[in-house]
Design a protein around this motif. Structure first.
Motif, PDB file in Angstrom:
ATOM      1  N   ALA A  30       0.776  -1.144  -0.023  1.00 40.98           N
ATOM      2  CA  ALA A  30       0.071  -0.122   0.024  1.00 40.98           C
ATOM      3  C   ALA A  30       0.783   1.190   0.027  1.00 40.98           C
ATOM      4  O   ALA A  30       2.053   1.133   0.235  1.00 40.98           O
ATOM      5  CB  ALA A  30      -0.964  -0.021   1.325  1.00 40.98           C
ATOM      6  N   ILE A 132      -8.808   0.259   4.213  1.00 47.76           N
ATOM      7  CA  ILE A 132      -8.195  -0.117   3.057  1.00 47.76           C
ATOM      8  C   ILE A 132      -9.189  -0.838   2.186  1.00 47.76           C
ATOM      9  O   ILE A 132     -10.029  -1.769   2.410  1.00 47.76           O
ATOM     10  CB  ILE A 132      -7.090  -1.340   3.321  1.00 47.76           C
ATOM     11  N   SER A 133      -9.462  -0.538   0.944  1.00 45.46           N
ATOM     12  CA  SER A 133      -8.462   0.582   0.381  1.00 45.46           C
ATOM     13  C   SER A 133      -9.543   1.751   0.007  1.00 45.46           C
ATOM     14  O   SER A 133     -10.701   1.769  -0.141  1.00 45.46           O
ATOM     15  CB  SER A 133      -7.717  -0.161  -1.002  1.00 45.46           C
ATOM     16  N   SER A 134      -8.854   2.908  -0.002  1.00 45.89           N
ATOM     17  CA  SER A 134      -9.415   4.109  -0.288  1.00 45.89           C
ATOM     18  C   SER A 134     -10.580   4.103  -1.445  1.00 45.89           C
ATOM     19  O   SER A 134     -11.719   4.567  -1.133  1.00 45.89           O
ATOM     20  CB  SER A 134      -8.458   5.216  -0.314  1.00 45.89           C
ATOM     21  N   SER A 135      -9.931   3.845  -2.762  1.00 51.67           N
ATOM     22  CA  SER A 135     -10.893   3.868  -3.797  1.00 51.67           C
ATOM     23  C   SER A 135     -11.392   2.733  -4.154  1.00 51.67           C
ATOM     24  O   SER A 135     -12.342   2.777  -5.228  1.00 51.67           O
ATOM     25  CB  SER A 135     -10.009   4.237  -4.971  1.00 51.67           C
ATOM     26  N   GLU A 139     -14.487   3.603  -0.522  1.00 49.69           N
ATOM     27  CA  GLU A 139     -15.374   4.400  -1.267  1.00 49.69           C
ATOM     28  C   GLU A 139     -16.571   4.021  -1.655  1.00 49.69           C
ATOM     29  O   GLU A 139     -17.592   4.392  -1.923  1.00 49.69           O
ATOM     30  CB  GLU A 139     -14.555   4.782  -2.620  1.00 49.69           C
ATOM     31  N   THR A 159      -6.725   5.592   6.441  1.00 52.79           N
ATOM     32  CA  THR A 159      -7.215   5.012   5.360  1.00 52.79           C
ATOM     33  C   THR A 159      -6.024   4.807   4.247  1.00 52.79           C
ATOM     34  O   THR A 159      -5.016   6.013   4.077  1.00 52.79           O
ATOM     35  CB  THR A 159      -8.252   6.021   4.520  1.00 52.79           C
ATOM     36  N   ASP A 161      -4.172   3.130   0.260  1.00 52.71           N
ATOM     37  CA  ASP A 161      -4.785   2.751  -1.055  1.00 52.71           C
ATOM     38  C   ASP A 161      -3.469   2.072  -1.698  1.00 52.71           C
ATOM     39  O   ASP A 161      -2.591   2.376  -1.169  1.00 52.71           O
ATOM     40  CB  ASP A 161      -5.371   3.670  -2.090  1.00 52.71           C
ATOM     41  N   SER A 166      -4.959   7.087  -6.655  1.00 47.78           N
ATOM     42  CA  SER A 166      -6.132   6.700  -6.322  1.00 47.78           C
ATOM     43  C   SER A 166      -6.537   7.029  -5.156  1.00 47.78           C
ATOM     44  O   SER A 166      -7.840   7.878  -4.882  1.00 47.78           O
ATOM     45  CB  SER A 166      -6.329   5.079  -6.394  1.00 47.78           C
ATOM     46  N   HIS A 167      -5.798   7.015  -4.003  1.00 49.95           N
ATOM     47  CA  HIS A 167      -6.017   7.734  -2.882  1.00 49.95           C
ATOM     48  C   HIS A 167      -6.400   9.134  -2.730  1.00 49.95           C
ATOM     49  O   HIS A 167      -7.099   9.661  -2.179  1.00 49.95           O
ATOM     50  CB  HIS A 167      -4.977   7.323  -1.693  1.00 49.95           C
ATOM     51  N   THR A 170      -9.581   9.956  -4.637  1.00 51.81           N
ATOM     52  CA  THR A 170     -10.799   9.558  -3.613  1.00 51.81           C
ATOM     53  C   THR A 170     -10.958  10.750  -2.399  1.00 51.81           C
ATOM     54  O   THR A 170     -12.056  11.257  -2.503  1.00 51.81           O
ATOM     55  CB  THR A 170     -10.701   8.378  -3.025  1.00 51.81           C
TER      56      THR A 170
END
Length: 193
Positions: A30, A132-135, A139, A159, A161, A166-167, A170
């Motif tokens: 990550a 995990i994961s942010s996206s 999300e 949090t 990703d 991507s993190h 988001t």
């Protein structure tokens, strides 16, 4: 012109929902170190428990035969077989007696689970969300929660990703439109005030 940010307040109608802080996910690469994310998740969980507010630990798992794995015609499919049971174990230092554990089989924690029922029966209207994961899992859960009219607060530093871009997308583009972006320290301070 943008509105001024409001001071974060959290009441008795708030629950912490942590997404996929489990052995098999924490072992994956990550953009932020897994021990840091787990540590922030533990700090949040301890603060919520100290205020007698619900802690919901969401994990992803599938039947040993893989019969409930998502099937879709996509370019980047998920697992072809169910991971071993250890993949879904929640670290002992995170879990506590009285936590609500929800097992999901899709990205979002509401799809096909009793998460909404567990929250509503406890009088919850606001969710602090991290994991995990942010996206993906976070999300997806957040979008459904927003559609179900929950107020949302996101613990950005709790949090992560696999991909930093991507993190950033988001937290920079999506979450400010559906909730309040905050930090672990700010959330704990809001609980204590």
């Amino acid at each position: 012109m943008t509105a001024e940010p409001h001071r974060l307040t959290l009441g008795g109608d708030t629950a912490l929902v942590l997404i996929d802080l489990q052995t098999g996910i924490l072992d994956r690469p990550a953009a932020k170190p897994a021990p840091e994310i787990l540590g922030k998740g533990i700090a949040l969980a301890e603060a919520f428990r100290a205020h007698r507010l619900p802690v919901v630990l969401v994990k992803v798992a599938w039947s040993p035969d893989g019969g409930d794995l998502p099937t879709a015609n996509v370019d980047r499919p998920g697992p072809a077989a169910a991971p071993p049971a250890a993949f879904s174990e929640i670290p002992a230092e995170l879990a506590a007696l009285g936590d609500v554990v929800v097992t999901k089989r899709h990205w979002g924690a509401f799809t096909g689970t009793e998460l909404d029922l567990q929250l509503r029966r406890r009088g919850i209207h606001r969710i602090v969300l991290a994991g995990i994961s942010s996206s993906v899992g976070v999300e997806s859960t957040a979008r459904t929660a927003w559609e179900l009219s929950y107020d949302l607060v996101f613990a950005e530093d709790a949090t992560a990703d696999a991909d930093a871009d991507s993190h950033a997308h988001t937290f920079g583009k999506i979450f400010p439109r559906i909730g309040k972006v905050s930090t672990t320290d700010e959330i704990i301070a809001a609980l204590d005030s």
